[in-house]
Scaffold this motif. Sequence first.
Motif, PDB file in Angstrom:
ATOM      1  N   LEU A 243       0.847  -1.190   0.000  1.00 28.95           N
ATOM      2  CA  LEU A 243       0.000   0.000   0.000  1.00 28.95           C
ATOM      3  C   LEU A 243       0.886   1.246   0.000  1.00 28.95           C
ATOM      4  O   LEU A 243       1.736   1.404   0.877  1.00 28.95           O
ATOM      5  CB  LEU A 243      -0.910  -0.009   1.225  1.00 28.95           C
ATOM      6  N   HIS A 244       0.672   2.091  -0.983  1.00 25.86           N
ATOM      7  CA  HIS A 244       1.473   3.309  -1.129  1.00 25.86           C
ATOM      8  C   HIS A 244       0.582   4.541  -1.046  1.00 25.86           C
ATOM      9  O   HIS A 244      -0.553   4.537  -1.538  1.00 25.86           O
ATOM     10  CB  HIS A 244       2.184   3.327  -2.489  1.00 25.86           C
ATOM     11  N   ARG A 245       1.124   5.587  -0.435  1.00 24.72           N
ATOM     12  CA  ARG A 245       0.448   6.886  -0.408  1.00 24.72           C
ATOM     13  C   ARG A 245       1.510   7.951  -0.196  1.00 24.72           C
ATOM     14  O   ARG A 245       2.243   7.934   0.795  1.00 24.72           O
ATOM     15  CB  ARG A 245      -0.586   6.952   0.708  1.00 24.72           C
ATOM     16  N   VAL A 246       1.601   8.886  -1.130  1.00 26.10           N
ATOM     17  CA  VAL A 246       2.612   9.943  -1.059  1.00 26.10           C
ATOM     18  C   VAL A 246       2.216  10.942   0.034  1.00 26.10           C
ATOM     19  O   VAL A 246       1.139  11.548  -0.040  1.00 26.10           O
ATOM     20  CB  VAL A 246       2.746  10.663  -2.410  1.00 26.10           C
ATOM     21  N   PRO A 247       3.053  11.112   1.063  1.00 27.61           N
ATOM     22  CA  PRO A 247       2.684  12.048   2.138  1.00 27.61           C
ATOM     23  C   PRO A 247       3.040  13.493   1.775  1.00 27.61           C
ATOM     24  O   PRO A 247       4.201  13.823   1.528  1.00 27.61           O
ATOM     25  CB  PRO A 247       3.536  11.557   3.321  1.00 27.61           C
ATOM     26  N   ILE A 248       2.031  14.343   1.728  1.00 30.79           N
ATOM     27  CA  ILE A 248       2.227  15.773   1.502  1.00 30.79           C
ATOM     28  C   ILE A 248       1.381  16.498   2.544  1.00 30.79           C
ATOM     29  O   ILE A 248       0.151  16.355   2.537  1.00 30.79           O
ATOM     30  CB  ILE A 248       1.802  16.212   0.089  1.00 30.79           C
ATOM     31  N   PRO A 249       1.982  17.225   3.466  1.00 31.19           N
ATOM     32  CA  PRO A 249       1.205  17.891   4.524  1.00 31.19           C
ATOM     33  C   PRO A 249       0.102  18.770   3.958  1.00 31.19           C
ATOM     34  O   PRO A 249       0.334  19.595   3.064  1.00 31.19           O
ATOM     35  CB  PRO A 249       2.266  18.725   5.261  1.00 31.19           C
ATOM     36  N   GLY A 250      -1.100  18.583   4.487  1.00 29.33           N
ATOM     37  CA  GLY A 250      -2.221  19.408   4.077  1.00 29.33           C
ATOM     38  C   GLY A 250      -2.783  19.088   2.707  1.00 29.33           C
ATOM     39  O   GLY A 250      -3.606  19.846   2.184  1.00 29.33           O
ATOM     40  N   VAL A 251      -2.359  17.959   2.119  1.00 24.89           N
ATOM     41  CA  VAL A 251      -2.830  17.581   0.781  1.00 24.89           C
ATOM     42  C   VAL A 251      -3.276  16.123   0.818  1.00 24.89           C
ATOM     43  O   VAL A 251      -2.526  15.254   1.279  1.00 24.89           O
ATOM     44  CB  VAL A 251      -1.731  17.768  -0.287  1.00 24.89           C
TER      45      VAL A 251
ATOM     46  N   ASN B 144      -6.079  21.588   2.077  1.00 24.38           N
ATOM     47  CA  ASN B 144      -6.131  23.006   1.709  1.00 24.38           C
ATOM     48  C   ASN B 144      -4.743  23.625   1.550  1.00 24.38           C
ATOM     49  O   ASN B 144      -4.640  24.838   1.350  1.00 24.38           O
ATOM     50  CB  ASN B 144      -6.940  23.788   2.751  1.00 24.38           C
ATOM     51  N   ALA B 145      -3.699  22.820   1.622  1.00 30.06           N
ATOM     52  CA  ALA B 145      -2.344  23.358   1.449  1.00 30.06           C
ATOM     53  C   ALA B 145      -1.991  23.391  -0.029  1.00 30.06           C
ATOM     54  O   ALA B 145      -2.529  22.619  -0.838  1.00 30.06           O
ATOM     55  CB  ALA B 145      -1.340  22.486   2.212  1.00 30.06           C
ATOM     56  N   PRO B 146      -1.056  24.260  -0.400  1.00 29.96           N
ATOM     57  CA  PRO B 146      -0.623  24.305  -1.800  1.00 29.96           C
ATOM     58  C   PRO B 146       0.041  22.974  -2.200  1.00 29.96           C
ATOM     59  O   PRO B 146       0.712  22.340  -1.399  1.00 29.96           O
ATOM     60  CB  PRO B 146       0.394  25.455  -1.821  1.00 29.96           C
ATOM     61  N   VAL B 147      -0.164  22.567  -3.437  1.00 34.39           N
ATOM     62  CA  VAL B 147       0.456  21.370  -3.956  1.00 34.39           C
ATOM     63  C   VAL B 147       1.839  21.727  -4.490  1.00 34.39           C
ATOM     64  O   VAL B 147       1.968  22.628  -5.316  1.00 34.39           O
ATOM     65  CB  VAL B 147      -0.388  20.738  -5.079  1.00 34.39           C
ATOM     66  N   PRO B 148       2.898  21.068  -4.005  1.00 34.21           N
ATOM     67  CA  PRO B 148       4.244  21.396  -4.483  1.00 34.21           C
ATOM     68  C   PRO B 148       4.406  21.074  -5.965  1.00 34.21           C
ATOM     69  O   PRO B 148       3.642  20.303  -6.555  1.00 34.21           O
ATOM     70  CB  PRO B 148       5.149  20.516  -3.624  1.00 34.21           C
ATOM     71  N   ASP B 149       5.429  21.673  -6.554  1.00 37.60           N
ATOM     72  CA  ASP B 149       5.682  21.464  -7.988  1.00 37.60           C
ATOM     73  C   ASP B 149       6.224  20.078  -8.278  1.00 37.60           C
ATOM     74  O   ASP B 149       6.046  19.540  -9.376  1.00 37.60           O
ATOM     75  CB  ASP B 149       6.670  22.516  -8.515  1.00 37.60           C
ATOM     76  N   SER B 150       6.934  19.492  -7.284  1.00 41.09           N
ATOM     77  CA  SER B 150       7.517  18.177  -7.550  1.00 41.09           C
ATOM     78  C   SER B 150       7.686  17.419  -6.223  1.00 41.09           C
ATOM     79  O   SER B 150       7.455  17.985  -5.164  1.00 41.09           O
ATOM     80  CB  SER B 150       8.870  18.319  -8.229  1.00 41.09           C
TER      81      SER B 150
END
Length: 219
Positions: free
Chosen positions: A91-99, A213-219
Amino acid sequence: MRAALAGVLAVGVIAFMAVLGAMNPPRELGVGTDRLGPDRAEPVADYLARAGDSLSGTDADRHWALVSFTEPIAPPAIPAHSGGLRIGQVLHRVPIPGVQTPLVAVQVPAGAAVAVASADAAAWQVQDQLANTGPIDERYTRIMTVSISRLRAGCACAVGLVVRGTLPELRDLASANGIRAVEALPADAVAGHFAVSPLLPEHTETVIPGPDNAPVPDS
């Protein structure tokens, strides 16, 4: 005569199918409504207790079980977090704070190498999902694109496994470093006939989706 012959043939086919069915009865699929993982809005403490209870017992059968990690891990660390047990899903899930990013379950055959390579397979699954749904909106497209890029780069994005082992083996795995919970299904559960939703590391009190509600990073 042709009509009579067709009728005889039809009766013969039906009789053959009946005999074939008697010789090869439908395989019992066992548990078909089970799921692994916490329920929505379930207190984390309740799930941890429930997962621990699922490992009690003295039978010698092999069980499918969900392994949830204390934190996401990189692909090379996957085999070490399986306790040497057969891995059925990663199981994979990319961790991005607030996204909120997608959870991707990758079915894998036996072998450590394919489990390690599952991150790339997860990236292909996300790419296919994006292609099939189309650009719903700019944010969705950016989330999916960043997830694909990070999975292909080998990010620490594996959040759990589905493994198969005996109850003593699963109890040993539950006590290993880096393992937050192991939850087992009944022994008659069949692969592919149960849902899976891991306990994510960010779930600390209650199992509810985090903010998006956080901005999505470019990469």
